[in-house]
Scaffold this active site. Structure first.
Site: not given
Length: 355
Positions: A270, A318, A330
């Site tokens: 990520c 994240h 993402h």
């Protein structure tokens, strides 16, 4: 109860995680047992399996960010250690040259030192010439005294460099041990997720894949690219050219596989995706989520604009790149490629405007 067996090492790099079958192949390093979690209940429903797998993915991602941070620090320590050693080598050469010069001077002094200066004057056939030489020798002696002081300083500097190198070496070894620990955590979590998924039938895995795809746009890479083409005008609304370039890069990355620790160009985790997107725009972002959130101006959810970094979960584990219309791009987890998804899919923790 299944027996404990250690599966063979597998690589994530070949997996695109685009179909239901890929859900069953949560590739990541080794699938070793982690903290005694190798006893998956075969009676778990597909929904319960998905919940447990999602939890394992989040834990693995948290460990991945710690791994990324430790790796960044290890690389800096290694670079500093190399520079210190190079500097020490150059200074050692200079020190040896200065010592050799002092040695030659000391030998000359020793050869002439046994004769008293008054005797040398008396024996000299040219007293004026002797006195002139004596004056030059005195000046040379002063220069040599300075040279001795310089050598002494060089020796002290060499000692300092050796001490600094030893400290960096110790730091590097500590970071390497930290990397090993986080890697074990990551591979253990991903290995357990793989074992859970392997207990499902093909139909159940297909059902889970379909459910995941319905949770947000981009469940399938072809659908992701189609959604991206429809949403891509959002890139034109970015506040500046750097943010627009980062958004453009992220759209092109859709469909790339998730690989923990990867920063592109063919696979990402990520924070690796957001770092690569802004790197393409000439902006250097830190490596980890918890460092990236501090890399720009904090903005509220209502102020989001394309190119902003959006963060999730209480531990800031994240990150995605906001592209407008409540959507982000993402890298989710090993079972899903880079995709377009709604930002309300996960607990929102904050946002940062980088450029």
């Amino acid at each position: 109860m299944a027996a404990h067996r250690k599966p063979k090492q597998r690589s994530l790099s070949g997996s695109t995680a685009r179909t239901a079958a890929t859900l069953a192949l949560v590739g990541a390093a080794s699938a070793t047992v982690f903290d005694g979690t190798g006893h998956a209940d075969p009676r778990l429903s597909p929904a319960e399996v998905k919940s447990k797998v999602d939890s394992l993915y989040r834990e693995a991602e948290t460990a991945t960010e710690k791994y990324n941070g430790a790796k960044e620090k290890a690389e800096k320590a290694e670079k500093t250690l190399r520079e210190l050693r190079d500097t020490a080598a150059r200074k050692a050469e200079k020190l040896n040259s200065a010592r050799n010069s002092l040695g030659s001077y000391a030998a000359a002094q020793y050869r002439a030192g046994g004769i008293d200066p008054s005797v040398q004057l008396a024996l000299s056939s040219d007293p004026e010439q002797f006195l002139d030489r004596a004056a030059r020798a005195d000046r040379a002696g002063s220069r040599q005294a300075l040279a001795v002081g310089d050598v002494r300083k060089q020796v002290q500097e060499m000692d300092r460099l050796r001490g600094a190198a030893d400290e960096r070496l110790a730091a590097l070894r500590a970071r390497q041990a930290e990397l090993k620990k986080h890697k074990k955590t990551i591979t253990g979590k991903l290995g357990e997720a793989k074992r859970l998924l392997s207990r499902l039938t093909a139909d159940q895995r297909a059902e889970l894949a379909g459910a995941e795809g319905r949770e947000g746009p981009g469940g399938d890479s072809r659908a992701s690219r189609s959604d991206a083409r429809a949403a891509s005008p959002g890139a034109a609304k970015a506040p500046n050219a750097r943010a627009a370039a980062a958004v453009s890069y992220a759209y092109k990355a859709i469909g790339s596989p998730y690989v923990w620790g990867a920063t592109g160009p063919n696979a990402f985790d990520c924070s690796g995706l957001t770092q690569a997107a802004y790197r393409s725009a000439g902006v250097a972002l830190p490596r980890t989520t918890y460092a990236q959130i501090a890399a720009g101006e904090r903005v509220s959810r209502s102020q989001l604009r394309p190119g902003d970094l959006v963060f999730f979960y209480s531990g800031i584990s994240h990150v995605g790149l906001y592209v407008g219309n409540g959507q982000m791009i993402h890298a989710p987890n090993p079972s899903a490629p880079v995709r377009l998804a709604p930002i309300d899919q996960m607990p929102f923790a904050g946002a940062t405007r980088v450029a």
